[in-house]
Write a protein that holds these residues in place. Structure first.
Motif, PDB file in Angstrom:
ATOM      1  N   GLY A  70       5.857  14.522  12.799  1.00  0.00           N
ATOM      2  CA  GLY A  70       4.667  15.364  12.768  1.00  0.00           C
ATOM      3  C   GLY A  70       3.849  15.247  11.497  1.00  0.00           C
ATOM      4  O   GLY A  70       3.169  16.209  11.124  1.00  0.00           O
ATOM      5  N   CYS A  71       3.878  14.113  10.839  1.00  0.00           N
ATOM      6  CA  CYS A  71       3.110  13.935   9.597  1.00  0.00           C
ATOM      7  C   CYS A  71       1.754  13.320   9.947  1.00  0.00           C
ATOM      8  O   CYS A  71       1.588  12.093   9.972  1.00  0.00           O
ATOM      9  N   LEU A  72       0.791  14.181  10.238  1.00  0.00           N
ATOM     10  CA  LEU A  72      -0.541  13.697  10.609  1.00  0.00           C
ATOM     11  C   LEU A  72      -1.209  12.967   9.455  1.00  0.00           C
ATOM     12  O   LEU A  72      -1.865  11.941   9.649  1.00  0.00           O
ATOM     13  N   MET A  73      -1.041  13.475   8.234  1.00  0.00           N
ATOM     14  CA  MET A  73      -1.658  12.833   7.073  1.00  0.00           C
ATOM     15  C   MET A  73      -1.117  11.420   6.872  1.00  0.00           C
ATOM     16  O   MET A  73      -1.851  10.519   6.445  1.00  0.00           O
ATOM     17  N   CYS A  74       0.184  11.207   7.172  1.00  0.00           N
ATOM     18  CA  CYS A  74       0.770   9.871   7.019  1.00  0.00           C
ATOM     19  C   CYS A  74       0.067   8.866   7.918  1.00  0.00           C
ATOM     20  O   CYS A  74      -0.247   7.746   7.491  1.00  0.00           O
ATOM     21  N   ARG A  75      -0.186   9.262   9.151  1.00  0.00           N
ATOM     22  CA  ARG A  75      -0.825   8.342  10.089  1.00  0.00           C
ATOM     23  C   ARG A  75      -2.301   8.143   9.754  1.00  0.00           C
ATOM     24  O   ARG A  75      -2.843   7.042   9.902  1.00  0.00           O
ATOM     25  N   GLU A  76      -2.960   9.198   9.279  1.00  0.00           N
ATOM     26  CA  GLU A  76      -4.377   9.084   8.964  1.00  0.00           C
ATOM     27  C   GLU A  76      -4.611   8.233   7.726  1.00  0.00           C
ATOM     28  O   GLU A  76      -5.580   7.469   7.665  1.00  0.00           O
ATOM     29  N   PHE A  77      -3.726   8.347   6.723  1.00  0.00           N
ATOM     30  CA  PHE A  77      -3.946   7.628   5.464  1.00  0.00           C
ATOM     31  C   PHE A  77      -3.417   6.202   5.519  1.00  0.00           C
ATOM     32  O   PHE A  77      -3.702   5.416   4.613  1.00  0.00           O
ATOM     33  N   LYS A 115      14.367  10.849  -4.360  1.00  0.00           N
ATOM     34  CA  LYS A 115      14.199  10.787  -5.812  1.00  0.00           C
ATOM     35  C   LYS A 115      12.776  10.486  -6.266  1.00  0.00           C
ATOM     36  O   LYS A 115      12.505  10.458  -7.470  1.00  0.00           O
ATOM     37  N   LEU A 116      11.830  10.262  -5.328  1.00  0.00           N
ATOM     38  CA  LEU A 116      10.464   9.929  -5.722  1.00  0.00           C
ATOM     39  C   LEU A 116       9.452  10.811  -5.008  1.00  0.00           C
ATOM     40  O   LEU A 116       9.724  11.326  -3.922  1.00  0.00           O
ATOM     41  N   PRO A 117       8.240  10.993  -5.607  1.00  0.00           N
ATOM     42  CA  PRO A 117       7.163  11.695  -4.914  1.00  0.00           C
ATOM     43  C   PRO A 117       6.583  10.816  -3.813  1.00  0.00           C
ATOM     44  O   PRO A 117       6.994   9.665  -3.635  1.00  0.00           O
ATOM     45  N   LEU A 118       5.618  11.333  -3.091  1.00  0.00           N
ATOM     46  CA  LEU A 118       5.041  10.582  -1.984  1.00  0.00           C
ATOM     47  C   LEU A 118       4.362   9.297  -2.454  1.00  0.00           C
ATOM     48  O   LEU A 118       4.308   8.320  -1.720  1.00  0.00           O
ATOM     49  N   PHE A 119       3.840   9.317  -3.666  1.00  0.00           N
ATOM     50  CA  PHE A 119       3.228   8.100  -4.211  1.00  0.00           C
ATOM     51  C   PHE A 119       3.736   7.891  -5.625  1.00  0.00           C
ATOM     52  O   PHE A 119       3.736   8.821  -6.440  1.00  0.00           O
ATOM     53  N   SER A 120       4.182   6.677  -5.929  1.00  0.00           N
ATOM     54  CA  SER A 120       4.675   6.369  -7.272  1.00  0.00           C
ATOM     55  C   SER A 120       4.002   5.100  -7.776  1.00  0.00           C
ATOM     56  O   SER A 120       3.775   4.156  -7.016  1.00  0.00           O
ATOM     57  N   TYR A 121       3.707   5.121  -9.057  1.00  0.00           N
ATOM     58  CA  TYR A 121       3.022   4.001  -9.704  1.00  0.00           C
ATOM     59  C   TYR A 121       3.769   3.690 -10.991  1.00  0.00           C
ATOM     60  O   TYR A 121       3.967   4.575 -11.836  1.00  0.00           O
ATOM     61  N   PHE A 141      -0.388  14.599  -3.336  1.00  0.00           N
ATOM     62  CA  PHE A 141      -1.248  14.707  -2.167  1.00  0.00           C
ATOM     63  C   PHE A 141      -1.424  16.184  -1.842  1.00  0.00           C
ATOM     64  O   PHE A 141      -0.495  16.853  -1.382  1.00  0.00           O
ATOM     65  N   THR A 142      -2.635  16.689  -2.072  1.00  0.00           N
ATOM     66  CA  THR A 142      -2.884  18.120  -1.832  1.00  0.00           C
ATOM     67  C   THR A 142      -3.758  18.370  -0.621  1.00  0.00           C
ATOM     68  O   THR A 142      -4.084  19.510  -0.318  1.00  0.00           O
ATOM     69  N   GLY A 143      -4.152  17.354   0.085  1.00  0.00           N
ATOM     70  CA  GLY A 143      -5.003  17.531   1.254  1.00  0.00           C
ATOM     71  C   GLY A 143      -5.536  16.189   1.721  1.00  0.00           C
ATOM     72  O   GLY A 143      -5.031  15.131   1.330  1.00  0.00           O
ATOM     73  N   PRO A 144      -6.566  16.200   2.568  1.00  0.00           N
ATOM     74  CA  PRO A 144      -7.161  14.944   3.044  1.00  0.00           C
ATOM     75  C   PRO A 144      -7.587  14.060   1.875  1.00  0.00           C
ATOM     76  O   PRO A 144      -8.174  14.530   0.902  1.00  0.00           O
ATOM     77  N   GLN A 149     -10.541   7.783  -3.591  1.00  0.00           N
ATOM     78  CA  GLN A 149      -9.946   8.743  -4.524  1.00  0.00           C
ATOM     79  C   GLN A 149      -8.663   8.194  -5.144  1.00  0.00           C
ATOM     80  O   GLN A 149      -8.456   8.268  -6.361  1.00  0.00           O
ATOM     81  N   LEU A 150      -7.767   7.663  -4.295  1.00  0.00           N
ATOM     82  CA  LEU A 150      -6.506   7.139  -4.819  1.00  0.00           C
ATOM     83  C   LEU A 150      -6.736   5.898  -5.672  1.00  0.00           C
ATOM     84  O   LEU A 150      -6.099   5.721  -6.726  1.00  0.00           O
ATOM     85  N   TYR A 151      -7.663   5.041  -5.267  1.00  0.00           N
ATOM     86  CA  TYR A 151      -7.917   3.819  -6.039  1.00  0.00           C
ATOM     87  C   TYR A 151      -8.526   4.151  -7.397  1.00  0.00           C
ATOM     88  O   TYR A 151      -8.248   3.479  -8.398  1.00  0.00           O
TER      89      TYR A 151
END
Length: 321
Positions: A70-77, A115-121, A141-144, A149-151
């Motif tokens: 049910g991760c809608l944001m995962c599929r959208e992003f 052990k990691l957040p949703l995005f790691s750099y 990730f706080t919303g859409p 934005q990420l780049y």
């Protein structure tokens, strides 16, 4: 110079060579897998990609695209993340600025999620861009979220210098759809123009639309939308008050009443000025003048009464109200 110093120096050179060779092999391996987008990683591949030594940056996103999560944001992003990776891989950049983009799906890397957040750099561990602090930087990730934005966030963490721009591919389907819709509209207008043009060019229609718009705006409809006024209010005695006191206040019902009064006054004036003079029957014309004149007089008397209700100090009135 101490006798064992040359051996230490030689050992450090050899270890540096082996580190560079190991990093180059890993980079070549994963770059070959990321020609068309980010590399799909499992837990073992993630550990290998991000392990030291390495002279390249890593940007890894954790996702759960399966519908059962049910991760809608995962599929959208997902498409935006692929777009970032493709733009980087295909764009021009300095030879020593190297980065690998990866994706870890929950089904393939449950250990990484712990052990990691949703995005790691992560920065390189050696080379010209290495940093003392090697812990991954995190982006919350706080919303859409869009690729831009990420780049932009990634760009702020990269060394100064040129980086590949984000260039969105041409959406040919959208262009074809827009052209098809435009052609359909033009065709429909061409077919219906003999029937539609007389209506559009009708002066009475535009006069009616203009009059309705004038009545709505002069009665205070825009004021209601801006101020979010209540429809009616209590009068403090168990009843309902339809008119708000003062010229800086009004109710929604009040606006409708005033608009109706203005409409009656407008149509009475139009009838007296346009319709009555065209009547051929003299007696009928006289009766019409009395009817429309009486309606105009009575409605204007009601309007003055409403005005006096909003401002009790107003000294004038007009019978019968």
């Amino acid at each position: 110079m101490k006798p064992w110093a040359p051996f230490v120096l030689a050992l450090s050179v050899v270890s540096g060579v082996f580190a560079a060779s190991s990093s180059a092999e890993k980079l070549q391996k994963y770059q070959s897998l990321s020609r068309s987008g980010p590399v799909d990683l499992d837990s073992a591949a993630f550990e290998e990609l991000t392990s030291a030594p390495r002279d390249y940056f890593t940007a890894v996103i954790l996702t759960a695209k399966d519908a059962r999560y049910g991760c809608l944001m995962c599929r959208e992003f997902d498409s935006e993340w692929n777009f970032i990776s493709r733009s980087w891989n295909k764009g021009s950049k300095p030879d020593d600025l190297k980065m690998v983009f990866g994706t870890v799906d929950f089904d393939q890397g449950k250990a990484v999620f712990q052990k990691l957040p949703l995005f790691s750099y992560s920065p390189p561990t050696f080379g010209p861009f290495a940093k003392v602090e090697t812990d991954p930087a995190r982006f919350d990730f706080t919303g859409p979220l869009s690729a831009d934005q990420l780049y932009a966030w990634i760009s702020r963490h990269l060394p100064d210098g040129p980086i590949p721009p984000l260039v969105r591919p041409i959406n040919y389907m959208r262009i074809i759809s827009a052209i098809t819709i435009l052609m359909g509209v033009v065709t429909l207008f061409t077919v219906l123009s003999p029937y539609v043009l007389p209506i559009i060019q009708n002066r009475n229609l535009w006069a009616a639309i203009s009059l309705i718009a004038v009545l709505l705006f002069t009665s205070g409809q825009m004021f209601n939308h801006i101020r979010k006024v209540p429809y009616v209010a209590g009068d403090g005695r168990g009843g309902i008050s339809y008119f708000a006191g003062g010229f800086q206040n009004q109710f929604g019902m009040e606006t409708q009443i005033v608009a109706a009064i203005y409409a009656v006054l407008s149509f009475a004036t139009i009838a007296l000025a346009v319709k009555v003079p065209r009547m051929e029957d003299v007696k009928g014309q006289q009766v019409a003048v009395l009817i429309w004149g009486g309606l105009l007089f009575g409605t204007y008397s009601l309007l003055l009464s409403v005005f006096k209700t909003k401002n009790a100090g107003y000294p004038f009135y007009l019978p019968p109200f």
